[in-house]
Design a protein around this motif. Structure first.
Motif, PDB file in Angstrom:
ATOM      1  N   CYS A  51       9.379  27.562  -5.505  1.00  0.00           N
ATOM      2  CA  CYS A  51       9.010  28.841  -4.270  1.00  0.00           C
ATOM      3  C   CYS A  51       9.195  28.201  -2.809  1.00  0.00           C
ATOM      4  O   CYS A  51       8.721  29.132  -1.673  1.00  0.00           O
ATOM      5  N   TYR A  97       0.977  33.058   1.689  1.00  0.00           N
ATOM      6  CA  TYR A  97       1.973  32.464   0.542  1.00  0.00           C
ATOM      7  C   TYR A  97       1.728  32.103  -0.441  1.00  0.00           C
ATOM      8  O   TYR A  97       2.510  32.992  -1.108  1.00  0.00           O
ATOM      9  N   LEU A 106      13.064  35.154  -3.060  1.00  0.00           N
ATOM     10  CA  LEU A 106      12.058  34.206  -3.912  1.00  0.00           C
ATOM     11  C   LEU A 106      11.597  35.290  -4.900  1.00  0.00           C
ATOM     12  O   LEU A 106      11.609  35.021  -6.350  1.00  0.00           O
ATOM     13  N   VAL A 158       4.229  26.325  -8.712  1.00  0.00           N
ATOM     14  CA  VAL A 158       4.303  26.541  -7.438  1.00  0.00           C
ATOM     15  C   VAL A 158       5.407  25.854  -7.282  1.00  0.00           C
ATOM     16  O   VAL A 158       6.444  25.798  -6.149  1.00  0.00           O
ATOM     17  N   ARG A 212      11.103  35.806   0.736  1.00  0.00           N
ATOM     18  CA  ARG A 212      10.173  36.938   0.527  1.00  0.00           C
ATOM     19  C   ARG A 212      11.420  37.700  -0.854  1.00  0.00           C
ATOM     20  O   ARG A 212      11.591  37.724  -1.776  1.00  0.00           O
ATOM     21  N   THR A 257       4.301  38.102  -7.521  1.00  0.00           N
ATOM     22  CA  THR A 257       6.037  38.051  -7.797  1.00  0.00           C
ATOM     23  C   THR A 257       5.911  37.177  -8.915  1.00  0.00           C
ATOM     24  O   THR A 257       6.607  37.580  -9.949  1.00  0.00           O
ATOM     25  N   VAL A 279       3.680  34.839  -3.491  1.00  0.00           N
ATOM     26  CA  VAL A 279       3.706  34.074  -4.864  1.00  0.00           C
ATOM     27  C   VAL A 279       2.533  34.566  -5.803  1.00  0.00           C
ATOM     28  O   VAL A 279       3.705  34.783  -7.118  1.00  0.00           O
TER      29      VAL A 279
END
Length: 985
Positions: free
Chosen positions: A645, A816, A675, A697, A672, A823, A820
Motif C-alpha cells: 500500500c 491513510y 492504490l 498493509v 489513491r 479500498t 487503505v
C-alpha cells in the motif's frame, strides 16, 4: 603477480618478517619534534592557551626521541592540532595522513579524529574527519587514508588536494594528555584494478593459486608498532608458559597472557588488505569458568568511513581453540563482492565478558594468510554500451583448465568463442525462476575444449536497441587463475569499445555475474540436504489444523481466547514462518537454490514440505515468494501476503525534502488512484485463492514512534499533505493567524508566519533532534520503546507547535489507514485485513487509528536477556497495549532467536549454540501462548538468514539449505507442545 595488497600495506605492516618502520618512499612531508616546525603554534582547546611543548617521551619506544606533548586544562574535553599542506600539492587520491602517538593508560580519551581540510579551487573547503578508536598505554602508529568514503562527496565536487591536516581528540573528561612522536603525509601506490589482482599488458587479470603466509606474530617477538591493546580499564600483558597444554599454533613454550580489570579486551592490527582472499587465523585459551560471552574477530572497512564489522563467536573454555576466518566471512554474506566494501584497513580480535568481571586470555599466535578463493582475482566487468559486435583476442600460455564464460545484455546477445557459437541470452537469464526483473542474471557456459593454448578470440554481439552488455571469463593456467572482463581492451565496430563503469547498487541488488557469482568450474557442486531425515511432527489438535478453503476468513473469540476462523467457521491458531524465497538479502542461498534445483517449483516443493514437516501450518510475508505460497497450498497450508500500500505515489516529506520510508502521502489523488488499481488487480489474484487467509498493509512503516524512535511527525511538506496541513491549522486555530503565532512562537515576533500558507515556505522545525537508535545495545533500545513520535509519551513540556505536528501526524496516519482499509474491503471482502506490522512499539493514539482492522500485526524479538529467550516486561506491556487500545486480536508477525555459533555478526544474538536456540524457541512459544490469549498466531522469522543486509542468523536453514538440526529439533518440540496445549481447546 603478488599485488594482492594495496601499496599502503608496505607502509604499515611490521609483523615477523615485515619491515617495522614506515616506508618512506611515499612520504610527501614529515614533521618530527625538536627538528621541525611544530604542527601548530597553539593547539586548540575549548579553554584556549599554549599547550605544546617538546619533551622527552613518558614511555620509551624505538625510533621515538623527542615528542610534542599536549596538556589541556581540567575543564577541556577536546583538543586539536593541525599542519598546513597547501604548498605540497598532496592529492586526496591515494593520499594518507600518518601519526604516531601515546596516551596514558588511565586516559579518558574516547576518540581520535584525524581530518583533512580540502582545497576546492582557490578556497578552502570544509574539514572532513573520521573517528579512530584510541590505543592507550603504548606507542601506536595510525595511517589514515584521505580518499575514503567520507571524502567522496568533496572529491566529486572537485576537491582534489589537501589544504591542511588535523588531529582531533575527544574525551569523556579532562585533562587531556597526548604525546606525538611523528606526523607525516604521503601517497600510496594506486591499488590494482579489482583490489586483488593486477592486469598484464593484455588486460588479463591473474592471481596465484598457492597459499601464502603473509605475516605471523607470536610471543617470540614483541607486539609490532602498528598493533594495539585496548581494554576499558587497566590491562597487563606478559610472555609466559601456557597455562594448559601446548597451543595448536606458534611457539608451544611461550604465549602472551593478557589480564584486565574490566570485561573487555581487544588486540587491534592496522593492516590494509583486500577482503577477497585474506584469512585471519589465531589460537586462544580461556580458563574454565571464564566470564567471556563471545569472541569477536572484526575489522574496520575502509570504504565504510571507518565503520567496523564484527563476527561474534561462542567462546571455548578450558582448552586451546584455533579459529580461521576469511575477511570476507567477517564482512558477512556476499556484500563485499559488489565493491562497496572491498578493503580492510585494520582487524582486531576481541573478547567480551560479563559486565564487572575481570578477563584473562592467552594468545598463542596470530597469522594472516593469502589463499585463492573461488572469486580470485576479483575484477569487476564494465558495461559495453553500444549495439553491435565486440571482439577480444588474447593468448593462453599452456593448457587451459576449468574454463568458463558468463554474459548478459539487453535487449539480447549472441556469444562466440574461436568461431563457435556458445550461446544466446538476454539481461535476465532466469532459467524458469521467478525473480525481480531488476536483478540482471548472467548466463554461464563451460569452455573446456573450446578455449585453447595460444591465441583465442571472443565475439560478443549485442542486438540493436537500448544496448548494454557484460562479459566475464576465466580459466586456470599452470599455477594461476586468469580472468578477462568486458572493458576498454575490447574493440567494437567503430574501433575501441565504448564502456561505462557499473553504477548499479551492487550491495543487495547487483548484477549476478562474476565476481558476484562464483564460476561453475571454480566452485564445489551444490548438494541438496536430506530434509526427510530430520525430526518431524504433524499436529493433531483441531485448533492447529487448517486447510485452503473458499469463502470469508475472519477472527473469533472463544472462551476468552482469540483465533483466526476459516470460512466454514473453524477456529485455528496460525503458526507459520516466512522468508521462503530467493532474496537479495541472502545471495548465497539464492545462488545455491538456483544451482541445486532444476526449477523454482521443484525447490519450493521441497522447502514448503520441510516447513510442514516441522509442524507449521502456514507461510507468511515478508519475502516469501508466490511460488512458495503455491507450493504450500498444494500441501494444505495457508498464507498471509502484502498488498504494497505504500507504493505508487508521492511520499510524505519533511522540511529537508526527505521521504518517510514506506509511507505515501494519503491526501494525494495520484496515490489513491494507483492504490485502487493495485487493489483491483490483487482482488482478482487473491480474493478467490482459497489458501490466502489475508493481507498486511505494510511492514514496519515509520509511523508511530517505534522501537528505533522513528516518527512521522514533521512529515507534512509533500504537496497534497501540505495543503491539508494548512487547512487543518486554519480549522484548529479558527482561522486566527495571531492565535497560531502566539501558540507557536510566543514573543519571538521575528519567527511569526505572514499567513497560514507561510508554514509551507518557512517550514518551522517542531522536532529538534529526534532520537534514533544510534546505540544498538539492548538497554538503549529498550529505553526507546514506546516513544511518542520520536519523543517521550510522558513529556508534558513539549511546545504547542510540537503537539500540533504530533496530532496532525496521527490524523494523517488515520486518513491513510482508513482509505487503505475501505479500498481493501471493497476488492478483497473475503480476506482478513491486518494492520501495518508494527516495529515493537507504538503510541496509543497511533494504535487507535487501526482499530477497525481485523488484526493488529506486531513484530517483536525476545533478544534482551543474555543466555535466555523471553519477552521482558516492557515488551509484554507494549504487546498488551496493542490489544487493549484496539480490542482486536494480535498476530506476532516477526519473532525469533539467534545463536552465536551461526558465525555471523548477529548483533542481537543472546544464546550460544543452536541447541540453546531450540530450547529458547520453545520458551518463547510457551510464554506467548500462556500469557497472551489475544494472540491468534505467530510467524517465526525466518526460513533463511539475512546474511547480506543485516548479518543475522535467524534461519531454519543455512546458506546452502542445510537445516540447523539442533535448532529445528527445538522447533519440533515447541510445535509438539503447542499441539498438546490446544488439544483440549
Amino acid at each position: 603477480m603478488k599485488v594482492w595488497l594495496y601499496g599502503a600495506l608496505a607502509g604499515v605492516l611490521c609483523w615477523g618478517g615485515w619491515n617495522a618502520a614506515a616506508a618512506e618512499s611515499g612520504v610527501v612531508r614529515e614533521w618530527r619534534p625538536g627538528t621541525d616546525t611544530p604542527p601548530a603554534k597553539v593547539a586548540w582547546t575549548p579553554s584556549g592557551g599554549a599547550l605544546l611543548k617538546v619533551k622527552e617521551p613518558a614511555a620509551a619506544a624505538e625510533g621515538i626521541g623527542r615528542v610534542w606533548r599536549f596538556d589541556s586544562k581540567e575543564t577541556d574535553k577536546a583538543l586539536a592540532c593541525s599542519v598546513k599542506l597547501a604548498e605540497t600539492g598532496l592529492k586526496l587520491e591515494n593520499g594518507w595522513f600518518e601519526f604516531t602517538y601515546w596516551l596514558p593508560e588511565d586516559s579518558k580519551v574516547v576518540k581520535l579524529r584525524p581530518g583533512v581540510r580540502v582545497r576546492e579551487g582557490e578556497r578552502k573547503g570544509k574539514l572532513i574527519a573520521a573517528d579512530v578508536t584510541p590505543v592507550k598505554g603504548m606507542w601506536t602508529t595510525v595511517r589514515w587514508p584521505l580518499d575514503g568514503a567520507y571524502s567522496a562527496a568533496a572529491r566529486r565536487a572537485g576537491g582534489e588536494h589537501a589544504d591542511s591536516l588535523e588531529l582531533g581528540v575527544l574525551a569523556s573528561g579532562g585533562p587531556i594528555v597526548l604525546e606525538i612522536g611523528r606526523l607525516a603525509a604521503g601517497v600510496s601506490a594506486p591499488p590494482a584494478s579489482g583490489g586483488a589482482a593486477a592486469a598484464d599488458a593484455g588486460n588479463i587479470y591473474s592471481a596465484a593459486l598457492a597459499p601464502e603466509v603473509l605475516g605471523v606474530w607470536n610471543a617470540g617477538e614483541e607486539l609490532p608498532a602498528f598493533a594495539g591493546v585496548w581494554a576499558p580499564g587497566r590491562v597487563t600483558r606478559e610472555r609466559a608458559k601456557p597455562a594448559a597444554s601446548s597451543p595448536p599454533m606458534g611457539n608451544p613454550e611461550q604465549v602472551f597472557r593478557f589480564e584486565t580489570e574490566a570485561n573487555a579486551l581487544a588486540l587491534t592490527f592496522r593492516v590494509e588488505a583486500p577482503l577477497a582472499d585474506t584469512w585471519l587465523e589465531f589460537a586462544y585459551f580461556l580458563p574454565e569458568g571464564s566470564s567471556v560471552r563471545s569472541v569477536n574477530p572484526g575489522m574496520t572497512v575502509r570504504e565504510w568511513d571507518g565503520r567496523r564489522r564484527t563476527l561474534r563467536l561462542p567462546p571455548v573454555t578450558g582448552r586451546w581453540q584455533r579459529e580461521k576466518i576469511s575477511l570476507a566471512e567477517l564482512m558477512g554474506g556476499d556484500t563485499w563482492r559488489g565493491g562497496a566494501a572491498a578493503t580492510a584497513s585494520s582487524f582486531e580480535i576481541g573478547f567480551l565478558g560479563d559486565k564487572g568481571s575481570p578477563l584473562a586470555v592467552e594468545i598463542a599466535e596470530v597469522r594472516l594468510t593469502r589463499e585463492a578463493t573461488p572469486f580470485t582475482p576479483l575484477v569487476r566487468p564494465q558495461w559495453l554500451v553500444e549495439p553491435g559486435s565486440y571482439r577480444r583476442t588474447f593468448t593462453v600460455n599452456g593448457t587451459p583448465e576449468k574454463a568458463w564464460i558468463m554474459a548478459l545484455a539487453e535487449p539480447a546477445f549472441t556469444l562466440r568463442v574461436n568461431g563457435r557459437e556458445i550461446g544466446r541470452g538476454v539481461l535476465g537469464n532466469h532459467n524458469g525462476w521467478a525473480m525481480n526483473p531488476r536483478w540482471p542474471v548472467a548466463a554461464e557456459w563451460p569452455l573446456d575444449g573450446v578455449l585453447r593454448e595460444g591465441e583465442n578470440r571472443i565475439e560478443f554481439e549485442i542486438a540493436p536497441g537500448t544496448a548494454r552488455g557484460m562479459v566475464a571469463l576465466g580459466w586456470v593456467e599452470q599455477d594461476l587463475r586468469r580472468v578477462i572482463v568486458s572493458d576498454a581492451a575490447w574493440s567494437g565496430a567503430s574501433g575501441k569499445a565504448a564502456v561505462r563503469p557499473i553504477r548499479e547498487q551492487l550491495r543487495l541488488r547487483g548484477l549476478d555475474i562474476y565476481p558476484v557469482r562464483m564460476p561453475g568450474a571454480w566452485r564445489p557442486p551444490a548438494e541438496r540436504p536430506d530434509y526427510a531425515g530430520g525430526p518431524a511432527f504433524r499436529p493433531a489438535a483441531a485448533r492447529l489444523q487448517v486447510a485452503p478453503e473458499a469463502g470469508r476468513w475472519s477472527t473469533v473469540e472463544v472462551n476468552g481466547r482469540w483465533y483466526l476462523r476459516s470460512p466454514s467457521g473453524k477456529p485455528f491458531f496460525f503458526n507459520g514462518t516466512q522468508v521462503v524465497g530467493r532474496i537479495y538479502e541472502n545471495y548465497s542461498y539464492s545462488d545455491w537454490a538456483r544451482r541445486a534445483y532444476s526449477s523454482e517449483k521443484e525447490w519450493a516443493d521441497e522447502a514448503s514440505g520441510f516447513v510442514q514437516r516441522l509442524g507449521f501450518n502456514g507461510l507468511a510475508v515478508s519475502a516469501t515468494s508466490d511460488t512458495a505460497f503455491a507450493a504450500g497450498a498444494r500441501r494444505g497450508m495457508v498464507y498471509f501476503t502484502y498488498l504494497g500500500c505504500h507504493d505508487g505515489g508521492p511520499g510524505l516529506m519533511n522540511r529537508n525534502g526527505e521521504k518517510l520510508p514506506g509511507v505515501p502521502d494519503p491526501f494525494s489523488e495520484e496515490w489513491r488512484r494507483k492504490l485502487r488499481r493495485r487493489a483491483a488487480e490483487a482482488g482478482k489474484r487473491w480474493n478467490g485463492d482459497p489458501a490466502c487467509v489475508g493481507f498486511f498493509v505494510n511492514n514496519e512503516a515509520h509511523l508511530e514512534g517505534n522501537l528505533a524512535g522513528r516518527s512521522s511527525s514533521g512529515f507534512v511538506y509533500s504537496e497534497a499533505c501540505g495543503r491539508e496541513f494548512v487547512r487543518w491549522l486554519r480549522e484548529r486555530y479558527r482561522d486566527d493567524l495571531r492565535m497560531l503565532n502566539l501558540a507557536w512562537f510566543g514573543k519571538a515576533e521575528k519567527e511569526y508566519l505572514d499567513s497560514f500558507e507561510d508554514v509551507l515556505v518557512k517550514k518551522p522545525d517542531p522536532l529538534g533532534k529526534v532520537p534514533f537508535m544510534a546505540d544498538p545495545t539492548a538497554a538503549a533500545a529498550m529505553a526507546q520503546i514506546g516513544r511518542r513520535l520520536g519523543g517521550d509519551e510522558r513529556d508534558e513540556k513539549k511546545g504547542r507547535m510540537r503537539r500540533d505536528f504530533d496530532d496532525f501526524a496521527v490524523y494523517t496516519v488515520g486518513v491513510y489507514a482508513d482509505y487503505v482499509l475501505r479500498t481493501m474491503r471493497e476488492f478483497m471482502p473475503d480476506k482478513i485485513i491486518g494492520s501495518n506490522r508494527f516495529m515493537g512499539a507504538s503510541t496509543e493514539e497511533m494504535l487507535a487509528v487501526w482499530k477497525d482492522y481485523d488484526v493488529i500485526a506486531w513484530n517483536s524479538y525476545p533478544m534482551w536477556v543474555w543466555k535466555d529467550a523471553k519477552y521482558v516486561d516492557r515488551q509484554i506491556a507494549e504487546i498488551e497495549k496493542a490489544h487493549r487500545v484496539t480490542g482486536k486480536p494480535v498476530l506476532l508477525t516477526e519473532w525469533g532467536v539467534q545463536a552465536l555459533d551461526v558465525r555471523m555478526a548477529s548483533p542481537s544474538a543472546q544464546l550460544t549454540t543452536q541447541h540453546e536456540r531450540g530450547i529458547g524457541h520453545g520458551k518463547v512459544v510457551k510464554q506467548v501462548v500462556e500469557s497472551f490469549p489475544f494472540v491468534a498466531g505467530m510467524v517465526h522469522f525466518a526460513y533463511q538468514n539475512l546474511a547480506d543486509s543485516e548479518g543475522q542468523g535467524w534461519g531454519l536453514v543455512d546458506n546452502e539449505g542445510r537445516p540447523y538440526r539442533d535448532f529445528v529439533s527445538g522447533v519440533v518440540a515447541a510445535n509438539r507442545w503447542l499441539d498438546g496445549y490446544f488439544s483440549d481447546k
